[in-house]
Scaffold this motif. Structure first.
Motif, mmCIF file in Angstrom:
data_model
loop_
_atom_site.group_PDB
_atom_site.id
_atom_site.type_symbol
_atom_site.label_atom_id
_atom_site.label_comp_id
_atom_site.label_asym_id
_atom_site.label_seq_id
_atom_site.Cartn_x
_atom_site.Cartn_y
_atom_site.Cartn_z
ATOM 1 N N SER A 12 -16.605 -19.084 45.239
ATOM 2 C CA SER A 12 -16.012 -19.374 43.937
ATOM 3 C C SER A 12 -15.427 -18.132 43.264
ATOM 4 O O SER A 12 -14.375 -18.214 42.614
ATOM 5 C CB SER A 12 -17.048 -20.029 43.016
ATOM 6 O OG SER A 12 -18.173 -19.189 42.837
ATOM 7 N N VAL A 13 -16.078 -16.985 43.404
ATOM 8 C CA VAL A 13 -15.582 -15.783 42.723
ATOM 9 C C VAL A 13 -14.243 -15.315 43.303
ATOM 10 O O VAL A 13 -13.288 -15.084 42.541
ATOM 11 C CB VAL A 13 -16.641 -14.666 42.767
ATOM 12 C CG1 VAL A 13 -16.060 -13.356 42.211
ATOM 13 C CG2 VAL A 13 -17.874 -15.070 41.965
ATOM 14 N N PRO A 14 -14.101 -15.158 44.633
ATOM 15 C CA PRO A 14 -12.766 -14.799 45.143
ATOM 16 C C PRO A 14 -11.693 -15.840 44.821
ATOM 17 O O PRO A 14 -10.538 -15.482 44.555
ATOM 18 C CB PRO A 14 -12.992 -14.694 46.662
ATOM 19 C CG PRO A 14 -14.435 -14.384 46.813
ATOM 20 C CD PRO A 14 -15.111 -15.141 45.707
ATOM 21 N N ALA A 15 -12.075 -17.132 44.847
ATOM 22 C CA ALA A 15 -11.097 -18.168 44.514
ATOM 23 C C ALA A 15 -10.590 -18.008 43.092
ATOM 24 O O ALA A 15 -9.377 -18.082 42.829
ATOM 25 C CB ALA A 15 -11.717 -19.549 44.711
ATOM 26 N N THR A 19 -18.925 -25.058 40.407
ATOM 27 C CA THR A 19 -19.009 -23.647 40.028
ATOM 28 C C THR A 19 -17.636 -23.053 39.793
ATOM 29 O O THR A 19 -17.439 -22.271 38.856
ATOM 30 C CB THR A 19 -19.751 -22.857 41.124
ATOM 31 O OG1 THR A 19 -21.038 -23.447 41.352
ATOM 32 C CG2 THR A 19 -19.943 -21.408 40.707
ATOM 33 N N VAL A 20 -16.677 -23.423 40.633
ATOM 34 C CA VAL A 20 -15.304 -22.949 40.432
ATOM 35 C C VAL A 20 -14.781 -23.404 39.072
ATOM 36 O O VAL A 20 -14.116 -22.638 38.355
ATOM 37 C CB VAL A 20 -14.392 -23.450 41.563
ATOM 38 C CG1 VAL A 20 -12.925 -23.224 41.214
ATOM 39 C CG2 VAL A 20 -14.729 -22.738 42.866
ATOM 40 N N PHE A 21 -15.082 -24.637 38.706
ATOM 41 C CA PHE A 21 -14.594 -25.169 37.425
ATOM 42 C C PHE A 21 -15.147 -24.371 36.245
ATOM 43 O O PHE A 21 -14.388 -23.961 35.360
ATOM 44 C CB PHE A 21 -14.989 -26.640 37.302
ATOM 45 C CG PHE A 21 -14.534 -27.277 36.016
ATOM 46 C CD1 PHE A 21 -13.293 -27.860 35.935
ATOM 47 C CD2 PHE A 21 -15.361 -27.292 34.900
ATOM 48 C CE1 PHE A 21 -12.865 -28.451 34.744
ATOM 49 C CE2 PHE A 21 -14.951 -27.864 33.716
ATOM 50 C CZ PHE A 21 -13.694 -28.452 33.630
ATOM 51 N N VAL A 22 -16.455 -24.154 36.206
ATOM 52 C CA VAL A 22 -17.047 -23.513 35.025
ATOM 53 C C VAL A 22 -16.740 -22.024 34.959
ATOM 54 O O VAL A 22 -16.822 -21.421 33.882
ATOM 55 C CB VAL A 22 -18.572 -23.747 34.978
ATOM 56 C CG1 VAL A 22 -18.891 -25.225 34.873
ATOM 57 C CG2 VAL A 22 -19.264 -23.137 36.192
ATOM 58 N N MET A 78 -23.610 -17.319 39.639
ATOM 59 C CA MET A 78 -24.978 -17.306 40.146
ATOM 60 C C MET A 78 -25.972 -17.936 39.172
ATOM 61 O O MET A 78 -27.015 -18.433 39.590
ATOM 62 C CB MET A 78 -25.410 -15.870 40.456
ATOM 63 C CG MET A 78 -24.736 -15.272 41.660
ATOM 64 S SD MET A 78 -25.488 -13.716 42.162
ATOM 65 C CE MET A 78 -24.600 -13.381 43.692
ATOM 66 N N GLY A 79 -25.647 -17.921 37.900
ATOM 67 C CA GLY A 79 -26.579 -18.449 36.915
ATOM 68 C C GLY A 79 -26.257 -19.840 36.413
ATOM 69 O O GLY A 79 -26.981 -20.365 35.555
ATOM 70 N N GLU A 80 -25.214 -20.482 36.928
ATOM 71 C CA GLU A 80 -24.818 -21.798 36.432
ATOM 72 C C GLU A 80 -25.884 -22.851 36.748
ATOM 73 O O GLU A 80 -26.399 -22.934 37.855
ATOM 74 C CB GLU A 80 -23.484 -22.210 37.057
ATOM 75 C CG GLU A 80 -23.040 -23.624 36.708
ATOM 76 C CD GLU A 80 -22.976 -23.878 35.213
ATOM 77 O OE1 GLU A 80 -23.205 -25.028 34.811
ATOM 78 O OE2 GLU A 80 -22.689 -22.921 34.454
ATOM 79 N N PHE A 81 -26.186 -23.674 35.743
ATOM 80 C CA PHE A 81 -27.218 -24.695 35.906
ATOM 81 C C PHE A 81 -26.677 -26.101 35.662
ATOM 82 O O PHE A 81 -26.836 -26.991 36.492
ATOM 83 C CB PHE A 81 -28.382 -24.427 34.953
ATOM 84 C CG PHE A 81 -29.469 -25.461 35.029
ATOM 85 C CD1 PHE A 81 -30.461 -25.385 35.990
ATOM 86 C CD2 PHE A 81 -29.503 -26.531 34.138
ATOM 87 C CE1 PHE A 81 -31.461 -26.347 36.077
ATOM 88 C CE2 PHE A 81 -30.486 -27.498 34.207
ATOM 89 C CZ PHE A 81 -31.478 -27.404 35.182
ATOM 90 N N GLY A 82 -26.035 -26.333 34.520
ATOM 91 C CA GLY A 82 -25.686 -27.686 34.092
ATOM 92 C C GLY A 82 -24.815 -28.446 35.067
ATOM 93 O O GLY A 82 -25.176 -29.530 35.545
ATOM 94 N N ALA A 83 -23.646 -27.895 35.404
ATOM 95 C CA ALA A 83 -22.722 -28.594 36.294
ATOM 96 C C ALA A 83 -23.302 -28.737 37.693
ATOM 97 O O ALA A 83 -23.183 -29.792 38.333
ATOM 98 C CB ALA A 83 -21.393 -27.846 36.350
ATOM 99 N N VAL A 84 -23.945 -27.672 38.177
ATOM 100 C CA VAL A 84 -24.530 -27.704 39.520
ATOM 101 C C VAL A 84 -25.666 -28.713 39.588
ATOM 102 O O VAL A 84 -25.853 -29.406 40.590
ATOM 103 C CB VAL A 84 -25.007 -26.294 39.920
ATOM 104 C CG1 VAL A 84 -25.804 -26.346 41.219
ATOM 105 C CG2 VAL A 84 -23.816 -25.360 40.069
#
Length: 295
Positions: A85-88, A162-165, A224-230
């Motif tokens: 997600s980060v490189p994208a 993750t890409v979205f948020v 790395m810290g995303e919770f809600g969407a994941v």
């Protein structure tokens, strides 16, 4: 009657100016004490408690919590999702910032608005959108099932969420800087015979390298810290679709507090490292972040 024009005003004495622009030492100390107390109660104390609880069972229990199979799987999945997600979003941020700041085209305002969309949409809603689109009973669900393609409750869904948020972080660091720099350097390079790609690679990219790194740091920390969407798209399949934040929730709900805080300490450490790197960039390359590369 005085001959002095009515519009002419005598300058204020220095003492009056100082009194109106500077607080007294007592007020400054009180404001500083309030700010430090607030930070200590709501930031430093919880952070200290995370590490204290993580080590409450001793170093052996701490290491055991981080090396058990489900924790290792969560760590690996978190790193994998961030590595995609980060490189994208870095590539998207560069392309979007280049287009918005350096070119005029129809729909430019719409694109700028859409980049900010993840900031205004709840991560839970973002995850739900992907479930409604790619889920078993979603819009594309029947077609995906027929072709044996798994997105929701699998790694691809976690990556998409993750890409979205994290989409705006790199773009939002680059767009204002590129707009401030203008197009003079690029026009000079093109006039000397450089191609568009050479101009981007040798002129534009070096001018924004520190802002790009700054945005990548923030994007990585959020990924790395995303919770809600994941949480919505993962299905909470232990050892398969649980990232580090989801694994912390599972352990905590099982009353395995030492292990939960041990895994949480990894995320806290990531936040600390990101903050240190962010502060270093602001301190050492502050001018470059604001107006281009340090010369």
């Amino acid at each position: 009657m005085s001959d002095t024009p009515l519009t002419a005003k005598a300058p204020f004495p220095p003492a009056v100016i100082a009194a109106t622009t500077h607080e007294t030492p007592g007020v400054r100390h009180a404001l500083t004490a309030v700010a430090l107390t607030y930070l200590a109660l709501f930031l430093l104390l919880p952070l200290v408690m995370v590490f204290a609880e993580a080590l409450r069972g001793g170093l052996a229990a701490y290491l055991s919590a981080l090396t058990e199979p489900d924790a290792v799987s969560a760590i690996e999945l978190t790193l994998l999702v961030a590595a995609i997600s980060v490189p994208a979003n870095m590539l998207f941020g560069l392309a979007a910032a280049w287009a918005i700041a350096k070119h005029d085209f129809r729909g430019k305002t719409v694109l700028t608005t859409l980049i900010d969309l993840p900031f205004s949409v709840s991560p839970v809603i973002a995850g739900l959108i992907y479930v409604l689109l790619f889920g078993l009973h979603g819009f594309l669900g029947p077609w995906l099932r027929e072709h044996d393609v798994e997105i929701v409750f699998a790694v691809p869904g976690i990556v998409l969420a993750t890409v979205f948020v994290t989409l705006p972080f790199v773009a939002r660091e680059l767009i204002p800087l590129m707009q401030e720099q203008g197009t003079a350097d690029e026009e000079a390079a093109l006039s000397l015979g450089a191609s568009g790609f050479q101009t981007f690679l040798r002129v534009t990219l070096p001018n924004v390298r520190w802002a790009l790194l700054y945005g990548v740091l923030l994007c990585n920390a959020r990924a790395m810290g995303e919770f809600g969407a994941v949480s919505v798209v993962s299905g909470h399949i232990r050892g398969y679709t649980n990232t580090l934040p989801l694994h912390v929730e599972v352990l905590y709900n099982e009353y395995n507090f030492v292990a939960a805080f041990a895994v949480a300490s990894l995320l806290a450490s990531l936040a600390i490292v990101t903050l240190i790197a962010k502060s270093f960039l602001q301190w050492w390359y502050g001018d470059a972040l604001a107006s281009g590369p340090k010369r």
